[in-house]
Design a protein around this motif. Structure first.
Motif, PDB file in Angstrom:
ATOM      1  N   LEU A 175       8.602   3.688  -4.039  1.00 33.42           N
ATOM      2  CA  LEU A 175       8.240   2.769  -4.914  1.00 33.42           C
ATOM      3  C   LEU A 175       7.327   1.953  -3.883  1.00 33.42           C
ATOM      4  CD1 LEU A 175      11.668   1.210  -5.660  1.00 33.42           C
ATOM      5  CD2 LEU A 175      10.127   1.653  -7.384  1.00 33.42           C
ATOM      6  N   ASN A 176       6.298   2.684  -3.027  1.00 32.61           N
ATOM      7  CA  ASN A 176       5.316   1.980  -2.474  1.00 32.61           C
ATOM      8  C   ASN A 176       5.643   1.206  -1.421  1.00 32.61           C
ATOM      9  OD1 ASN A 176       2.480   2.598  -2.477  1.00 32.61           O
ATOM     10  ND2 ASN A 176       2.180   0.903  -3.811  1.00 32.61           N
ATOM     11  N   PHE A 177       6.757   0.848  -0.926  1.00 33.53           N
ATOM     12  CA  PHE A 177       6.864  -0.032   0.340  1.00 33.53           C
ATOM     13  C   PHE A 177       6.451   0.616   1.462  1.00 33.53           C
ATOM     14  CE2 PHE A 177      10.279  -1.499  -2.579  1.00 33.53           C
ATOM     15  CZ  PHE A 177      10.363  -3.040  -2.033  1.00 33.53           C
ATOM     16  N   PRO A 178       5.395  -0.097   2.188  1.00 30.31           N
ATOM     17  CA  PRO A 178       4.964   0.404   3.325  1.00 30.31           C
ATOM     18  C   PRO A 178       5.999   0.463   4.469  1.00 30.31           C
ATOM     19  CG  PRO A 178       3.669  -1.535   2.741  1.00 30.31           C
ATOM     20  CD  PRO A 178       4.924  -1.452   1.794  1.00 30.31           C
ATOM     21  N   PRO A 179       5.804   1.355   5.476  1.00 30.73           N
ATOM     22  CA  PRO A 179       6.925   1.946   6.373  1.00 30.73           C
ATOM     23  C   PRO A 179       7.575   0.466   7.003  1.00 30.73           C
ATOM     24  CG  PRO A 179       4.961   3.321   6.660  1.00 30.73           C
ATOM     25  CD  PRO A 179       4.648   2.212   5.699  1.00 30.73           C
ATOM     26  N   HIS A 180       6.732  -0.459   7.275  1.00 28.87           N
ATOM     27  CA  HIS A 180       7.250  -1.631   8.077  1.00 28.87           C
ATOM     28  C   HIS A 180       7.546  -2.837   7.262  1.00 28.87           C
ATOM     29  CE1 HIS A 180       7.317   0.831  11.665  1.00 28.87           C
ATOM     30  NE2 HIS A 180       6.108   1.117  11.204  1.00 28.87           N
ATOM     31  N   HIS A 181       7.438  -2.634   5.643  1.00 27.77           N
ATOM     32  CA  HIS A 181       7.889  -3.749   5.093  1.00 27.77           C
ATOM     33  C   HIS A 181       8.982  -4.486   5.406  1.00 27.77           C
ATOM     34  CE1 HIS A 181       8.457  -5.934   1.210  1.00 27.77           C
ATOM     35  NE2 HIS A 181       7.173  -5.773   0.979  1.00 27.77           N
TER      36      HIS A 181
ATOM     37  N   PHE B 117       4.077 -11.086  -5.884  1.00 23.60           N
ATOM     38  CA  PHE B 117       3.722  -9.739  -5.348  1.00 23.60           C
ATOM     39  C   PHE B 117       4.872  -8.700  -5.164  1.00 23.60           C
ATOM     40  CE2 PHE B 117       4.047  -6.813  -1.690  1.00 23.60           C
ATOM     41  CZ  PHE B 117       2.683  -5.999  -1.767  1.00 23.60           C
ATOM     42  N   PHE B 118       4.732  -7.636  -5.455  1.00 22.63           N
ATOM     43  CA  PHE B 118       6.027  -6.614  -5.273  1.00 22.63           C
ATOM     44  C   PHE B 118       5.185  -5.265  -5.044  1.00 22.63           C
ATOM     45  CE2 PHE B 118       7.904  -9.362  -8.433  1.00 22.63           C
ATOM     46  CZ  PHE B 118       9.359  -9.871  -7.929  1.00 22.63           C
ATOM     47  N   PRO B 119       5.691  -4.452  -3.904  1.00 18.28           N
ATOM     48  CA  PRO B 119       4.728  -3.305  -3.531  1.00 18.28           C
ATOM     49  C   PRO B 119       4.555  -2.269  -4.788  1.00 18.28           C
ATOM     50  CG  PRO B 119       6.504  -3.805  -1.940  1.00 18.28           C
ATOM     51  CD  PRO B 119       6.650  -4.591  -3.368  1.00 18.28           C
ATOM     52  N   PHE B 120       5.495  -2.062  -5.631  1.00 20.90           N
ATOM     53  CA  PHE B 120       5.441  -1.378  -6.801  1.00 20.90           C
ATOM     54  C   PHE B 120       4.788  -1.753  -7.930  1.00 20.90           C
ATOM     55  CE2 PHE B 120       9.344  -3.065  -8.024  1.00 20.90           C
ATOM     56  CZ  PHE B 120       9.815  -3.707  -6.823  1.00 20.90           C
ATOM     57  N   THR B 121       4.312  -2.979  -8.151  1.00 20.59           N
ATOM     58  CA  THR B 121       3.630  -3.446  -9.246  1.00 20.59           C
ATOM     59  C   THR B 121       2.482  -4.088  -8.914  1.00 20.59           C
ATOM     60  OG1 THR B 121       5.185  -5.227  -9.306  1.00 20.59           O
ATOM     61  CG2 THR B 121       5.786  -3.617 -10.778  1.00 20.59           C
ATOM     62  N   GLU B 122       1.537  -4.050  -9.872  1.00 21.33           N
ATOM     63  CA  GLU B 122       0.191  -4.601  -9.582  1.00 21.33           C
ATOM     64  C   GLU B 122      -0.705  -4.726 -10.732  1.00 21.33           C
ATOM     65  OE1 GLU B 122      -0.985  -5.917  -6.861  1.00 21.33           O
ATOM     66  OE2 GLU B 122      -2.739  -6.585  -7.782  1.00 21.33           O
ATOM     67  N   PRO B 123      -0.743  -5.987 -11.263  1.00 24.69           N
ATOM     68  CA  PRO B 123      -0.491  -7.348 -10.850  1.00 24.69           C
ATOM     69  C   PRO B 123       0.868  -7.507 -10.939  1.00 24.69           C
ATOM     70  CG  PRO B 123      -1.519  -7.479 -12.919  1.00 24.69           C
ATOM     71  CD  PRO B 123      -1.736  -6.122 -12.523  1.00 24.69           C
TER      72      PRO B 123
ATOM     73  N   GLN C 296      -0.075   4.046  -7.800  1.00 21.28           N
ATOM     74  CA  GLN C 296       0.616   4.905  -6.813  1.00 21.28           C
ATOM     75  C   GLN C 296       1.936   5.430  -7.199  1.00 21.28           C
ATOM     76  OE1 GLN C 296      -1.033   6.359  -4.140  1.00 21.28           O
ATOM     77  NE2 GLN C 296       0.650   7.330  -3.972  1.00 21.28           N
ATOM     78  N   VAL C 297       2.693   4.537  -7.690  1.00 27.23           N
ATOM     79  CA  VAL C 297       4.012   4.804  -8.066  1.00 27.23           C
ATOM     80  C   VAL C 297       4.235   6.005  -9.277  1.00 27.23           C
ATOM     81  CG1 VAL C 297       6.236   4.109  -9.180  1.00 27.23           C
ATOM     82  CG2 VAL C 297       5.025   2.548  -7.515  1.00 27.23           C
ATOM     83  N   LEU C 298       3.118   5.839 -10.107  1.00 23.90           N
ATOM     84  CA  LEU C 298       3.198   6.871 -11.137  1.00 23.90           C
ATOM     85  C   LEU C 298       2.747   8.178 -10.671  1.00 23.90           C
ATOM     86  CD1 LEU C 298       1.285   4.915 -14.083  1.00 23.90           C
ATOM     87  CD2 LEU C 298       3.703   5.605 -13.810  1.00 23.90           C
ATOM     88  N   LYS C 299       1.773   7.968  -9.656  1.00 21.85           N
ATOM     89  CA  LYS C 299       1.480   9.361  -8.889  1.00 21.85           C
ATOM     90  C   LYS C 299       2.690  10.223  -8.101  1.00 21.85           C
ATOM     91  CE  LYS C 299      -3.255   8.317  -7.850  1.00 21.85           C
ATOM     92  NZ  LYS C 299      -3.993   7.596  -6.978  1.00 21.85           N
TER      93      LYS C 299
END
Ligand code: PHE
Length: 350
Positions: A150-156, A255-261, A299-302
């Motif tokens: 879900l695209n959370f960076p490692p230190h989120h 903001f959510f890491p897995f959605t934009e906007p 990125q999540v779709l990828k």
């Protein structure tokens, strides 16, 4: 001897006639005493008379009397059994023993759906009506599904042990229903139009609006040409179906890491209408946040091998408990989980 035989027959008939009249325990006991009473019972007295019967007839006479005694006993016991099964008052004769048909019946409580389940079903029905289907996923998740995919960076910060209940290094209790988005997109090709209800877990100290376990419902649409306008239109339709046509809705950038906007959705406080600065439900702001949403990050779709050049998607996650609290004007979330029947019986089926 013939005389004794007649008396036995006579007593048998007399007993039968009396037995028919027995209606309660008292008359039953009277009849028992009259026939089998140890001193003066009719049958008992017959045994006395047996002494005067000449020797050659004694055997036969004894047999007849014993037979009578036996059949009287059996019959009395049978009546006793019937009386104990019968409604106590129906056969009684005294005034207070009459059956009172105006008394309320004895209420039998059968199980009923929990208020949160009923509310979840209301939500599901709105989306089922729009062609969504229901999916589910595991409550115990891996870091990959809950965060990484879900695209959370490692230190989120959401990975921080403060929020997440870990079972082992790589095993945790899901903190949201979003990992099921990944699981479904791995298996199904677009078009996808699903909702995902379920329990989620966070390391929270219980208070009136937070619990370490609560319910969410996730939504996901992936298709060619899915846009933010679809997200907005669908969520507005859903909120009006739940809270009525007139409710005010606002989308707030987030903001959510897995959605934009991303956007959070607030609805107008139906408890105070924005009029009460000390309102316990909206804290005086006049608005209540009920869900997070956004366009699925490419990125999540990828990550699930869906081509973001061809497909786009949008998603949302709604807190069932907090929305139910809002809908019913409840200021204490713990009521939902304490299973106090006085609380639970106020909703839906009783
Ligand atoms: N998973 C987010 C949360 O728990 C909500 C959300 C779901 C946001 C889907 C955007 C899209 O807060």
């Amino acid at each position: 001897m013939a005389d004794l035989k007649d008396r036995v027959e006579g007593l048998r008939k007399a007993f039968e006639a009396e037995a028919l009249k027995v209606g309660d325990a008292k008359s039953l006991e009277e009849l028992r005493t009259a026939f089998l009473g140890r001193k003066k019972g009719h049958v008992t007295l017959l045994f006395e008379d047996l002494k005067t019967v000449p020797a050659e007839g004694k055997r036969e006479a004894g047999r007849l009397i014993n037979e009578l005694k036996e059949s009287v006993t059996v019959r009395l016991d049978a009546i006793e059994g019937q009386l104990s099964l019968a409604w106590p008052s129906v056969s009684g004769t005294s005034a207070e023993a009459k059956l009172d048909l105006t008394l309320p019946g004895r209420k039998k409580y059968v199980g009923a759906a929990h208020p949160l389940v009923l509310f979840q079903q209301e939500i599901e029905n709105v989306f089922l009506g729009m062609g969504f289907t229901i999916e589910e996923g595991p409550e115990i998740e891996t870091d990959y599904y809950n965060f990484e995919a879900l695209n959370f960076p490692p230190h989120h910060p959401a990975r921080d042990s403060w929020d997440t209940l870990y079972i082992k290094d790589d095993l945790l209790l899901r903190t949201h229903t979003s990992p099921v988005q990944i699981r479904v997109m791995e298996k199904k090709k677009p078009p996808i139009r699903i909702i995902i209800p379920g329990r989620v877990f966070r390391r929270e100290t219980p208070d009136p609006t937070h619990l370490p376990m609560f319910m969410q419902i996730e939504g996901l649409v992936v298709d060619e040409g899915a846009t933010f306008a679809h997200l907005k239109g669908t969520l507005e339709y859903f909120i009006r179906a739940l809270f009525g046509e007139k409710i005010k809705v606002r989308f707030r950038p987030s903001f959510f890491p897995f959605t934009e906007p991303s956007a959070e959705v607030d609805i107008e406080c139906i408890v105070c209408g924005g009029q009460d600065k000390s309102c316990r439900v909206c804290s005086g702001t006049g608005w209540k946040e009920i869900l997070g949403s956004g366009m699925v990050d490419p990125q999540v779709l990828k990550n699930v091998n869906i081509d973001p050049e061809k497909y786009s998607g949008w998603a949302f996650g709604l807190g069932i408990d907090r929305t139910a609290m809002f809908a019913y004007g409840i200021t204490e979330m713990r009521h939902f989980y304490e299973n106090d029947l006085r609380f639970i019986r106020q909703f839906g089926a009783k």
